[in-house]
Scaffold this motif. Structure first.
Motif, PDB file in Angstrom:
ATOM      1  N   ALA A  23     -76.923 -12.477 -41.920  1.00 41.65           N
ATOM      2  CA  ALA A  23     -77.242 -13.869 -42.257  1.00 41.65           C
ATOM      3  C   ALA A  23     -76.034 -14.533 -42.900  1.00 41.65           C
ATOM      4  O   ALA A  23     -75.270 -13.880 -43.611  1.00 41.65           O
ATOM      5  CB  ALA A  23     -78.437 -13.913 -43.211  1.00 41.65           C
ATOM      6  N   PRO A  24     -75.820 -15.837 -42.677  1.00 39.77           N
ATOM      7  CA  PRO A  24     -76.662 -16.731 -41.866  1.00 39.77           C
ATOM      8  C   PRO A  24     -76.376 -16.642 -40.384  1.00 39.77           C
ATOM      9  O   PRO A  24     -77.115 -17.194 -39.575  1.00 39.77           O
ATOM     10  CB  PRO A  24     -76.291 -18.113 -42.404  1.00 39.77           C
ATOM     11  CG  PRO A  24     -74.849 -17.980 -42.796  1.00 39.77           C
ATOM     12  CD  PRO A  24     -74.717 -16.577 -43.349  1.00 39.77           C
ATOM     13  N   THR A  55     -84.494 -16.310 -40.241  1.00 39.79           N
ATOM     14  CA  THR A  55     -83.597 -16.831 -41.272  1.00 39.79           C
ATOM     15  C   THR A  55     -82.174 -17.045 -40.769  1.00 39.79           C
ATOM     16  O   THR A  55     -81.344 -17.572 -41.507  1.00 39.79           O
ATOM     17  CB  THR A  55     -83.557 -15.867 -42.470  1.00 39.79           C
ATOM     18  OG1 THR A  55     -83.385 -14.527 -41.984  1.00 39.79           O
ATOM     19  CG2 THR A  55     -84.837 -15.940 -43.279  1.00 39.79           C
ATOM     20  N   LEU A  56     -81.868 -16.661 -39.548  1.00 47.73           N
ATOM     21  CA  LEU A  56     -80.534 -16.845 -38.994  1.00 47.73           C
ATOM     22  C   LEU A  56     -80.441 -18.231 -38.360  1.00 47.73           C
ATOM     23  O   LEU A  56     -81.318 -18.659 -37.623  1.00 47.73           O
ATOM     24  CB  LEU A  56     -80.212 -15.758 -37.976  1.00 47.73           C
ATOM     25  CG  LEU A  56     -80.321 -14.318 -38.507  1.00 47.73           C
ATOM     26  CD1 LEU A  56     -79.761 -13.328 -37.492  1.00 47.73           C
ATOM     27  CD2 LEU A  56     -79.609 -14.163 -39.841  1.00 47.73           C
ATOM     28  N   VAL A  57     -79.349 -18.915 -38.642  1.00 49.42           N
ATOM     29  CA  VAL A  57     -79.231 -20.332 -38.320  1.00 49.42           C
ATOM     30  C   VAL A  57     -79.365 -20.601 -36.829  1.00 49.42           C
ATOM     31  O   VAL A  57     -79.851 -21.663 -36.420  1.00 49.42           O
ATOM     32  CB  VAL A  57     -77.911 -20.896 -38.881  1.00 49.42           C
ATOM     33  CG1 VAL A  57     -76.706 -20.298 -38.161  1.00 49.42           C
ATOM     34  CG2 VAL A  57     -77.879 -22.413 -38.810  1.00 49.42           C
ATOM     35  N   ASP A  78     -88.177 -14.282 -42.667  1.00 49.60           N
ATOM     36  CA  ASP A  78     -87.150 -13.248 -42.659  1.00 49.60           C
ATOM     37  C   ASP A  78     -87.513 -12.090 -41.734  1.00 49.60           C
ATOM     38  O   ASP A  78     -86.630 -11.450 -41.155  1.00 49.60           O
ATOM     39  CB  ASP A  78     -86.930 -12.730 -44.080  1.00 49.60           C
ATOM     40  CG  ASP A  78     -85.797 -11.723 -44.163  1.00 49.60           C
ATOM     41  OD1 ASP A  78     -84.657 -12.093 -43.825  1.00 49.60           O
ATOM     42  OD2 ASP A  78     -86.049 -10.570 -44.559  1.00 49.60           O
ATOM     43  N   ARG A  81     -85.866 -11.871 -38.149  1.00 53.46           N
ATOM     44  CA  ARG A  81     -84.418 -11.824 -37.953  1.00 53.46           C
ATOM     45  C   ARG A  81     -84.034 -10.695 -36.993  1.00 53.46           C
ATOM     46  O   ARG A  81     -84.831  -9.810 -36.680  1.00 53.46           O
ATOM     47  CB  ARG A  81     -83.701 -11.619 -39.293  1.00 53.46           C
ATOM     48  CG  ARG A  81     -83.884 -10.247 -39.910  1.00 53.46           C
ATOM     49  CD  ARG A  81     -83.258 -10.153 -41.288  1.00 53.46           C
ATOM     50  NE  ARG A  81     -83.310  -8.802 -41.817  1.00 53.46           N
ATOM     51  CZ  ARG A  81     -84.348  -8.253 -42.414  1.00 53.46           C
ATOM     52  NH1 ARG A  81     -85.464  -8.945 -42.570  1.00 53.46           N
ATOM     53  NH2 ARG A  81     -84.287  -7.019 -42.869  1.00 53.46           N
TER      54      ARG A  81
END
Length: 228
Positions: A23-24, A55-57, A78, A81
């Motif tokens: 992350a991110p 949660t990863l952009v 989360d 992810r």
């Protein structure tokens, strides 16, 4: 519940063939942005009730046009992810990619004790994804769209859908913004389509610059017993 598992759009790390799981994470390429803008049209026939992202952009950017078109909030979790690459993070060599992918497909075959080098085991990884899906299902959602990641979707679907074998998910790619559609409930899941094709149809052609977690691998390289 109808479940739409959507892989994020293309990122620079996909183009470079890197195991980018932290992350991110990377943002989208220009092509990735175009793929994201196409999603509302691709999913025009799906009556989506809720939209979840990781949660990863890259998942949030991919979901944004769909959320706007459907007037939906994006709920960040989360548990959705990508599978952590551990010590293999940001590597793109063949040995690292094979170690990563054979581990996640070993989990799909039932070897949940196996651990990613310097990373999690299958119990932890599938457990966090299961928890998010189970919570949504318990809420009574009819059709749930989830924007997640290549290895996570392929391995989880291979483990949970009764009609998907590990050799199938190992051989068949999941390109950027590719969609896997499942139907099910507490008694289990059935995969309906894989990237728009009915499950059981022809295998899919190799994608272009979709990153290592989209790659097909030889199921014989998976060092555990696989389901038929």
């Amino acid at each position: 519940m109808r479940l739409l598992l959507i892989r994020h759009g293309q990122t620079p790390s996909n183009v470079r063939g890197l195991l980018d799981t932290g992350a991110p994470g990377a943002e989208l390429t220009q092509l990735g942005e175009e793929q994201a803008r196409a999603l509302p049209t691709v999913l025009d026939g799906e009556p989506i009730d809720a939209l979840l992202v990781s949660t990863l952009v890259r998942t949030q950017l991919t979901a944004s046009p769909l959320a706007a078109a459907r007037r939906l909030e994006t709920d960040v979790h989360d548990g959705l992810r990508e599978i952590s690459a551990g010590e293999l993070e940001m590597r793109g060599d063949r040995d690292a990619i094979m170690a990563y992918m054979t581990t996640v497909f070993a989990w799909a075959s039932g070897d949940l004790e196996r651990r990613m080098p310097g990373g999690p085991d299958g119990h932890e990884t599938f457990g966090r994804f299961d928890a998010v899906i189970d919570e949504a299902r318990a809420s009574g959602v009819g059709t749930l769209a989830v924007v997640s990641h290549g290895a996570m979707i392929r391995s989880w679907a291979g483990a949970r859908a009764s009609n998907l074998s590990v050799p199938f998910v190992a051989r068949n790619q999941l390109s950027n913004t590719g969609v896997v559609v499942l139907d099910g409930g507490p008694d289990g899941w059935e995969a309906l389509t894989w990237m728009g094709q009915a499950v059981g149809g022809p295998e899919l052609a190799a994608p272009l610059a979709d990153g290592p977690t989209a790659d097909a691998i030889n199921p014989d390289r998976i060092p555990t017993d696989s389901r038929d």
